[in-house]
Design an enzyme around this catalytic site. Structure first.
Site, short mmCIF file in Angstrom:
data_model
loop_
_atom_site.label_atom_id
_atom_site.label_comp_id
_atom_site.label_asym_id
_atom_site.label_seq_id
_atom_site.Cartn_x
_atom_site.Cartn_y
_atom_site.Cartn_z
N ASN A 1 23.54 -39.22 -8.49
CA ASN A 1 22.38 -38.61 -9.15
C ASN A 1 22.88 -37.61 -10.20
O ASN A 1 23.45 -36.57 -9.83
CB ASN A 1 21.52 -37.93 -8.09
CG ASN A 1 20.27 -37.27 -8.66
OD1 ASN A 1 20.12 -37.15 -9.87
ND2 ASN A 1 19.38 -36.84 -7.78
N CYS B 1 15.57 -32.92 -12.76
CA CYS B 1 15.83 -34.36 -13.02
C CYS B 1 14.86 -34.96 -14.03
O CYS B 1 15.17 -35.97 -14.67
CB CYS B 1 15.74 -35.15 -11.73
SG CYS B 1 16.87 -34.57 -10.48
N HIS C 1 14.64 -43.06 -12.25
CA HIS C 1 15.60 -41.99 -11.97
C HIS C 1 16.53 -42.44 -10.85
O HIS C 1 16.08 -42.97 -9.84
CB HIS C 1 14.86 -40.72 -11.59
CG HIS C 1 15.77 -39.61 -11.17
ND1 HIS C 1 16.90 -39.27 -11.87
CD2 HIS C 1 15.72 -38.78 -10.10
CE1 HIS C 1 17.51 -38.27 -11.25
NE2 HIS C 1 16.81 -37.96 -10.18
O1 UT7 Z 1 16.87 -36.05 -8.02
C1 UT7 Z 1 15.93 -35.18 -7.44
C2 UT7 Z 1 15.25 -35.80 -6.35
N1 UT7 Z 1 16.14 -35.99 -5.22
C3 UT7 Z 1 15.88 -37.00 -4.43
O2 UT7 Z 1 15.03 -37.78 -4.72
C4 UT7 Z 1 16.65 -37.11 -3.13
C5 UT7 Z 1 15.67 -37.49 -2.05
N2 UT7 Z 1 16.24 -37.57 -0.72
C6 UT7 Z 1 17.08 -38.56 -0.32
O3 UT7 Z 1 17.52 -39.35 -1.13
C7 UT7 Z 1 17.36 -38.68 1.13
O4 UT7 Z 1 16.48 -37.88 1.87
C8 UT7 Z 1 18.83 -38.31 1.51
C9 UT7 Z 1 19.79 -39.35 0.99
C10 UT7 Z 1 19.18 -36.95 0.97
C11 UT7 Z 1 18.98 -38.28 3.02
O5 UT7 Z 1 18.61 -39.52 3.58
P1 UT7 Z 1 17.59 -39.58 4.80
O6 UT7 Z 1 17.45 -40.98 5.19
O7 UT7 Z 1 16.34 -38.85 4.35
O8 UT7 Z 1 18.35 -38.80 5.92
P2 UT7 Z 1 17.91 -37.46 6.67
O9 UT7 Z 1 17.99 -36.29 5.75
O10 UT7 Z 1 16.63 -37.71 7.38
O11 UT7 Z 1 19.08 -37.36 7.72
C12 UT7 Z 1 19.29 -38.37 8.71
C13 UT7 Z 1 20.55 -38.03 9.48
C14 UT7 Z 1 20.61 -36.58 9.93
O12 UT7 Z 1 21.21 -36.56 11.22
P3 UT7 Z 1 20.31 -36.28 12.52
O13 UT7 Z 1 19.67 -34.96 12.29
O14 UT7 Z 1 19.33 -37.42 12.54
O15 UT7 Z 1 21.30 -36.32 13.61
C15 UT7 Z 1 21.56 -35.95 8.94
O16 UT7 Z 1 22.24 -34.84 9.47
O17 UT7 Z 1 21.69 -38.24 8.64
C16 UT7 Z 1 22.50 -37.08 8.68
N3 UT7 Z 1 23.21 -36.94 7.41
C17 UT7 Z 1 24.40 -37.51 7.16
N4 UT7 Z 1 25.20 -38.28 7.92
C18 UT7 Z 1 26.34 -38.71 7.37
C19 UT7 Z 1 22.80 -36.28 6.31
N5 UT7 Z 1 23.73 -36.39 5.33
C20 UT7 Z 1 24.72 -37.16 5.85
C21 UT7 Z 1 25.93 -37.64 5.34
N6 UT7 Z 1 26.72 -38.41 6.12
N7 UT7 Z 1 26.34 -37.36 4.07
#
Ligand code: UT7
Length: 327
Positions: free
Chosen positions: A284, A114, A254
């Site tokens: 993204n 990125c 970004h």
């Molecule tokens: O460009 C390069 C750099 N990339 C980034 O900067 C991305 C950085 N990361 C993020 O933007 C975030 O971490 C995400 C958007 C990927 C995820 O958001 P989060 O608030 O960190 O969620 P999480 O990974 O902690 O997941 C929370 C919950 C999980 O469920 P449990 O384990 O708490 O039951 C996931 O399984 O949300 C669940 N989950 C979803 N639920 C519905 C993960 N993806 C989804 C989804 N729909 N698409």
């Protein structure tokens, strides 16, 4: 004072096809509401199977060259940032060069995920400073859906395809790149990568079965590092320029997650109305995210001559970078 490098033309191109959050609801266990609340994304543009990374580069570059008032044959360098190129080799910039007719340019790709566009801009800035190169085309382009695992809800909702480009040349005024900063930390590569097709996991039935050709990301860990590195990078560029957040007219962060963008803006004291956010429409797009947002900001009149713009990125590697440009 070393002469500065200024941006004299920009362009961007995205595929026509739009994939909405509602489309994704039918593909994986997710909801429009979850995606919007956790990321800010409403829809993203995704390429058709027959479209290539270089197609978007060529379109974005033609716009940038037209605005710059330059013919492709006047370019002496093309730097293309991508990790999702047309082929394993040669570089994707080779195909862009041929199709543009930029036959007097030396061309190469760089891979910084990125962060690629700001790495490439910084390289171009230093190349211009040598005096050996005078007109450089800098491109950030990505076909992220090529490495998207459409069965993994953790990642498939996040990414989109597209390209952005900028033509840079020597500045004879105060306009141009005022400060830039780059950083990397290879100890964290395992948090965001795609191994399939490399020497670690050569293409094979096994690599396909293991889904190695897709992107893998530890989202939560990446999020935490991104918030810190984006804030630190932005501050480093401000310090180098002797500026504070108050001096910045427009922040282009970004476009990975609206919560990361908000945290970055808050850290350096920039209000939301000065932050360019288009993640809702594109998701993204990795190396293309900054130049797409930059071009939109210029074409819509949000970024005007005289303004000071701070751009900041974070990506796989990890890599991060920032640049402050006076337009
Ligand atoms: O460009 C390069 C750099 N990339 C980034 O900067 C991305 C950085 N990361 C993020 O933007 C975030 O971490 C995400 C958007 C990927 C995820 O958001 P989060 O608030 O960190 O969620 P999480 O990974 O902690 O997941 C929370 C919950 C999980 O469920 P449990 O384990 O708490 O039951 C996931 O399984 O949300 C669940 N989950 C979803 N639920 C519905 C993960 N993806 C989804 C989804 N729909 N698409």
């Amino acid at each position: 004072m070393t002469p500065r490098t200024k941006i004299i033309g920009t362009g961007h191109s995205v595929p026509e096809r739009i994939l909405t959050n509602f489309d994704l609801e039918k593909m994986v266990d997710t909801t429009d509401q979850w995606i919007i609340e956790r990321t800010g994304i409403h829809e993203r543009h995704i390429k058709e199977p027959e479209q290539n990374n270089s197609d978007f580069c060529v379109e974005a570059s033609r716009q940038a060259l037209e605005e710059a008032g330059l013919g492709a044959s006047e370019l002496d360098m093309i730097i293309l940032a991508t990790v999702t190129g047309d082929m394993r080799f040669p570089s994707t910039s080779i195909f862009v060069q041929a199709r543009l007719g930029a036959h007097n340019a030396v061309v190469f790709d760089i891979g910084a995920a990125c962060s690629g566009f700001l790495y490439a801009l910084s390289i171009a800035d230093n190349m211009i400073a040598t005096g050996k190169y005078t007109k450089i085309l800098v491109i950030g382009s990505e076909c992220m859906t090529h490495v998207t695992d459409w069965s993994d809800r953790n990642t498939c909702v996040l990414f989109g395809d597209g390209a952005g480009a900028a033509v840079v040349t020597k500045s004879d005024s105060e306009k141009g790149i005022i400060a830039s900063y780059m950083g990397s930390d290879g100890r964290l590569a395992h948090l965001l990568y795609s191994s399939g097709g490399g020497t670690v996991s050569p293409a094979s039935y096994e690599s396909v079965d293991n889904r190695d050709h897709y992107l893998k990301m530890a989202g939560r860990d990446v999020f935490l590092h991104a918030v810190k590195a984006m804030g630190d990078s932005a501050q480093r560029a401000l310090d180098e320029a002797g500026l504070t957040g108050n001096d910045i007219d427009l922040l282009i962060p970004h476009q990975a997650n609206v919560r990361i963008m908000d945290a970055t803006a808050k850290r350096i004291g920039i209000p939301r109305e000065k932050v360019v956010i288009n993640i809702d429409r594109y998701g993204n797009t990795s190396a293309a995210s900054i130049p797409i947002a930059l071009n939109e900001a210029r074409r819509t009149g949000r970024l005007l001559p005289g303004m000071t713009c701070l751009m900041v990125v974070f990506g796989g590697g990890f890599t991060w970078a920032s640049a402050i440009v006076k337009f």
